[in-house]
Design a protein around this motif. Structure first.
Motif, PDB file in Angstrom:
ATOM      1  N   ASP A  57      -2.356   7.729  -8.990  1.00  0.00           N
ATOM      2  CA  ASP A  57      -3.217   6.548  -9.034  1.00  0.00           C
ATOM      3  C   ASP A  57      -2.613   5.348  -8.315  1.00  0.00           C
ATOM      4  O   ASP A  57      -3.248   4.299  -8.187  1.00  0.00           O
ATOM      5  CB  ASP A  57      -3.601   6.192 -10.474  1.00  0.00           C
ATOM      6  N   ALA A  58      -1.375   5.502  -7.820  1.00  0.00           N
ATOM      7  CA  ALA A  58      -0.759   4.446  -7.005  1.00  0.00           C
ATOM      8  C   ALA A  58      -1.100   4.592  -5.530  1.00  0.00           C
ATOM      9  O   ALA A  58      -0.859   3.668  -4.745  1.00  0.00           O
ATOM     10  CB  ALA A  58       0.753   4.451  -7.188  1.00  0.00           C
ATOM     11  N   VAL A  59      -1.653   5.747  -5.150  1.00  0.00           N
ATOM     12  CA  VAL A  59      -2.021   5.983  -3.745  1.00  0.00           C
ATOM     13  C   VAL A  59      -3.258   5.150  -3.419  1.00  0.00           C
ATOM     14  O   VAL A  59      -4.303   5.283  -4.061  1.00  0.00           O
ATOM     15  CB  VAL A  59      -2.279   7.474  -3.494  1.00  0.00           C
ATOM     16  N   THR A  60      -3.143   4.292  -2.428  1.00  0.00           N
ATOM     17  CA  THR A  60      -4.242   3.395  -2.068  1.00  0.00           C
ATOM     18  C   THR A  60      -5.113   3.943  -0.951  1.00  0.00           C
ATOM     19  O   THR A  60      -6.253   3.495  -0.777  1.00  0.00           O
ATOM     20  CB  THR A  60      -3.691   2.025  -1.646  1.00  0.00           C
ATOM     21  N   VAL A  81      -5.542   1.878   8.492  1.00  0.00           N
ATOM     22  CA  VAL A  81      -5.031   0.938   7.495  1.00  0.00           C
ATOM     23  C   VAL A  81      -4.010   0.083   8.228  1.00  0.00           C
ATOM     24  O   VAL A  81      -3.482   0.493   9.274  1.00  0.00           O
ATOM     25  CB  VAL A  81      -4.387   1.651   6.275  1.00  0.00           C
ATOM     26  N   PRO A  82      -3.718  -1.107   7.732  1.00  0.00           N
ATOM     27  CA  PRO A  82      -2.751  -1.950   8.441  1.00  0.00           C
ATOM     28  C   PRO A  82      -1.427  -1.235   8.684  1.00  0.00           C
ATOM     29  O   PRO A  82      -0.798  -0.716   7.767  1.00  0.00           O
ATOM     30  CB  PRO A  82      -2.573  -3.142   7.485  1.00  0.00           C
ATOM     31  N   GLN A  89       0.818  -1.202   0.000  1.00  0.00           N
ATOM     32  CA  GLN A  89       0.000   0.000   0.000  1.00  0.00           C
ATOM     33  C   GLN A  89       0.858   1.261   0.000  1.00  0.00           C
ATOM     34  O   GLN A  89       1.992   1.253   0.469  1.00  0.00           O
ATOM     35  CB  GLN A  89      -0.948   0.013   1.197  1.00  0.00           C
ATOM     36  N   THR A  90       0.282   2.314  -0.550  1.00  0.00           N
ATOM     37  CA  THR A  90       0.908   3.629  -0.574  1.00  0.00           C
ATOM     38  C   THR A  90      -0.090   4.604   0.022  1.00  0.00           C
ATOM     39  O   THR A  90      -1.168   4.822  -0.537  1.00  0.00           O
ATOM     40  CB  THR A  90       1.269   4.045  -2.008  1.00  0.00           C
ATOM     41  N   VAL A  91       0.253   5.182   1.173  1.00  0.00           N
ATOM     42  CA  VAL A  91      -0.684   5.974   1.962  1.00  0.00           C
ATOM     43  C   VAL A  91      -0.195   7.418   2.035  1.00  0.00           C
ATOM     44  O   VAL A  91       0.936   7.679   2.460  1.00  0.00           O
ATOM     45  CB  VAL A  91      -0.828   5.402   3.387  1.00  0.00           C
ATOM     46  N   LEU A  92      -1.063   8.343   1.638  1.00  0.00           N
ATOM     47  CA  LEU A  92      -0.771   9.777   1.743  1.00  0.00           C
ATOM     48  C   LEU A  92      -1.442  10.333   2.994  1.00  0.00           C
ATOM     49  O   LEU A  92      -2.630  10.100   3.214  1.00  0.00           O
ATOM     50  CB  LEU A  92      -1.302  10.503   0.502  1.00  0.00           C
TER      51      LEU A  92
END
Length: 324
Positions: free
Chosen positions: A134-137, A216-217, A104-107
């Motif tokens: 669009d890679a930010v999950t 998120v995890p 995951q990629t979290v902002l």
């Protein structure tokens, strides 16, 4: 959720301040920073198995007259002691953080694009870091002020189309309430509109939480109320190697870390904001927790240590990481 009289009065005082900031002309903002722009600012660090990238969205120029419980002269003395020019306005950063884990990629927060000429560098920062929107999950929002949600929409559409958006239940309810908007001063209504637009546009991808939830995890929320009704921080990882992204615990960091009893006009509930700041500073100083702040000079990452007098603190920036 309805707006209490106390919160409404606080908002009525804060709103003109925020609108005044939004109307500062571009040349004044540039002059405040010395008239010369730096390069796109990113910095990476390891937090456990995660890589955290700090990105500068730009800066705010905050008048010391907006501080409470301190005279301008005393504020200037604190600034000078911290080797910060004792000249108002004080330049403060606007930061965002990306947490990259295995899957995951979290902002965390999205800067203030469109709010001020001195803001809006998040997207160039993401590009420089090689992180596609669009890679930010997931996007975790500490709160819904415009300098934290500015890049969430592009031409009215989600800028992060594959991301769920996590925000505290109280925060979302407050800013999307028609009753609260109607009760607010006219100049404050655009802040409700901006927050509502984000919530409505992301629709069922908006996930609310309460308490110390694992949003998120690997990332847990911390309720840090006062600045806004549902203001939160987010703890990345656990133990000694964790990082607490604490949002807007401070706005003029050299002054408010040294003297956490000093408030700022942007806080919806000043007394609660001061109590929260005092408590979290004492906690992270005692537990040696690394912190990251949206309004600390970039990259805004470091430790808080106790000062020479009771109830005072010093911010110790983390050293540059040469090898991840």
């Amino acid at each position: 959720m309805t707006m209490s009289r106390r919160t409404l009065l606080a908002g009525a005082l804060a709103a003109p301040v925020l609108v005044k900031l939004a109307l500062v002309p571009a040349n004044a903002q540039t002059a405040a920073a010395g008239g010369v722009s730096q390069v796109v600012a990113i910095q990476r660090l390891k937090v456990g198995e995660a890589t955290v990238t700090a990105i500068s969205d730009g800066f705010l120029a905050i008048e010391t007259a907006l501080l409470s419980n301190v005279t301008p002269e005393a504020a200037n003395e604190i600034l000078a002691a911290a080797f910060v020019p004792a000249v108002s306005p004080v330049i403060t950063g606007v930061n965002a953080y990306v947490v990259q884990m295995a899957d995951q990629t979290v902002l965390i927060d999205a800067g203030g694009a469109g709010m001020l000429p001195s803001l809006g560098q998040l997207m160039p920062g993401l590009e420089a870091a090689g992180i596609a929107p669009d890679a930010v999950t997931a996007v975790l929002l500490t709160h819904l002020h415009p300098d934290h949600i500015g890049a969430m929409l592009v031409d009215g559409q989600p800028a992060f189309p594959n991301a769920d958006v996590h925000v505290h239940e109280i925060e979302a309810a407050f800013w999307t309430s028609a009753d609260n908007r109607n009760a607010a001063p006219e100049e404050f209504k655009p802040f409700f509109d901006a927050a509502s637009a984000v919530v409505e546009t992301y629709g069922d991808r908006v996930k609310t939480f309460t308490g110390s939830a694992e949003v998120v995890p690997g990332i847990t929320a911390r309720e840090l109320f006062g600045h806004t009704p549902g203001h939160c921080g987010f703890l990345v990882g656990s133990g000694e190697d964790s990082l607490l992204v604490w949002g807007d615990i401070v706005h003029v960091a050299p002054v408010q870390i040294a003297r956490p009893d000093i408030g700022v006009a942007f806080d919806a509930d000043p007394e609660t904001a001061i109590a929260t700041r005092q408590a979290i500073l004492a906690e992270v100083a005692t537990e040696r927790t690394r912190v990251a702040g949206m309004h600390i000079s970039f990259p805004g990452v470091g430790h808080v240590v106790k000062g020479s007098q009771d109830g005072t603190y010093v911010f110790q920036p983390s050293p540059w990481t040469y090898d991840l």
